[in-house]
Design an enzyme around this catalytic site. Structure first.
Site, PDB file in Angstrom:
ATOM      1  N   TYR A 299      37.075  34.487  44.225  1.00 23.09           N
ATOM      2  CA  TYR A 299      36.728  35.904  44.270  1.00 23.09           C
ATOM      3  C   TYR A 299      37.804  36.684  45.025  1.00 23.09           C
ATOM      4  CZ  TYR A 299      32.183  34.396  42.596  1.00 23.09           C
ATOM      5  OH  TYR A 299      31.182  33.836  41.848  1.00 23.09           O
TER       6      TYR A 299
ATOM      7  N   ASN B 285      28.045  40.775  34.691  1.00 19.43           N
ATOM      8  CA  ASN B 285      28.831  40.540  33.484  1.00 19.43           C
ATOM      9  C   ASN B 285      27.886  40.413  32.279  1.00 19.43           C
ATOM     10  OD1 ASN B 285      30.396  39.478  31.418  1.00 19.43           O
ATOM     11  ND2 ASN B 285      31.004  37.650  32.541  1.00 19.43           N
TER      12      ASN B 285
ATOM     13  N   CYS C 107      33.366  34.536  33.983  1.00 20.57           N
ATOM     14  CA  CYS C 107      32.959  34.516  35.387  1.00 20.57           C
ATOM     15  C   CYS C 107      32.671  33.089  35.860  1.00 20.57           C
ATOM     16  CB  CYS C 107      31.776  35.434  35.632  1.00 20.57           C
ATOM     17  SG  CYS C 107      30.369  35.169  34.580  1.00 20.57           S
ATOM     18  N   HIS C 108      32.454  32.155  34.920  1.00 20.83           N
ATOM     19  CA  HIS C 108      32.243  30.765  35.322  1.00 20.83           C
ATOM     20  C   HIS C 108      33.517  30.145  35.904  1.00 20.83           C
ATOM     21  CE1 HIS C 108      33.676  30.477  31.139  1.00 20.83           C
ATOM     22  NE2 HIS C 108      34.153  29.286  31.470  1.00 20.83           N
TER      23      HIS C 108
ATOM     24  N   GLU D  56      35.848  22.751  29.709  1.00 19.02           N
ATOM     25  CA  GLU D  56      37.197  23.324  29.618  1.00 19.02           C
ATOM     26  C   GLU D  56      38.241  22.455  30.320  1.00 19.02           C
ATOM     27  OE1 GLU D  56      36.860  27.334  31.091  1.00 19.02           O
ATOM     28  OE2 GLU D  56      35.727  27.979  29.315  1.00 19.02           O
TER      29      GLU D  56
END
Length: 167
Positions: free
Chosen positions: A105, A128, A136-137, A163
């Site tokens: 952040y 979001n 945002c993950h 990912e």
């Protein structure tokens, strides 16, 4: 009254909900979080209706492709968030975080030219409207811990592992 095209897609992390205004994706959320999604849509559109449609804007097909391993499936999908200027700036920055990486952040706030605004960035992330695509993950706490995800930390953990992020 605004009509929005709407679909539900089964996935490994639960049913995914998508809504489109016909030009862009305006929501991507999870079953069980309909109240959150509907509140965000109502804030933006006032009165609206979700009209069941198969694969609005090809979004459902792209969700399936992403879940099957095509991590670039969302790259060209237009989204429209309808947030405040600060929220939209945060959400554009989320989309720019490369697949397979995470940021904090604080780093995201600094990237936006607001190094002391990590809490404000975190709050914007919590609102979001287009999960996964506006990634945002991929944002974690300063110490690297998984923190806050509107869809739940288990989904965040799954998405990052999907990912290729090693946590």
């Amino acid at each position: 009254m605004t009509d929005l095209d709407f679909d539900r897609i089964p996935s490994a992390i639960g049913e995914i909900l998508v809504a489109s205004d016909g030009r862009a994706l305006v929501a991507l959320d999870y079953a069980g979080y309909e109240a959150r999604m509907n509140a965000l849509l109502a804030k933006r559109y006032g009165r609206f209706r979700l009209i069941g449609r198969t694969d609005p804007l090809g979004a459902s097909s792209r969700v399936r492709a992403y879940m099957a391993g095509d991590l670039a499936a969302f790259d060209e999908l237009p989204v429209a968030t309808g947030g405040t200027p600060f929220q939209d700036e945060c959400w554009r920055a989320l989309r720019a975080i490369p697949v397979g990486t995470v940021t904090t952040y604080g780093t995201l706030a600094a990237r936006l030219g607001r190094p002391n605004a990590s809490r404000a960035v975190g709050y914007a992330n919590s609102l979001n409207p287009v999960a996964i695509i506006l990634a945002c993950h991929r944002v974690v706490g300063q110490n690297g811990d998984l923190t806050g995800y509107a869809g739940g930390l288990e989904r965040k953990r799954w998405l990052l592992a999907h990912e290729g992020v090693k946590m």
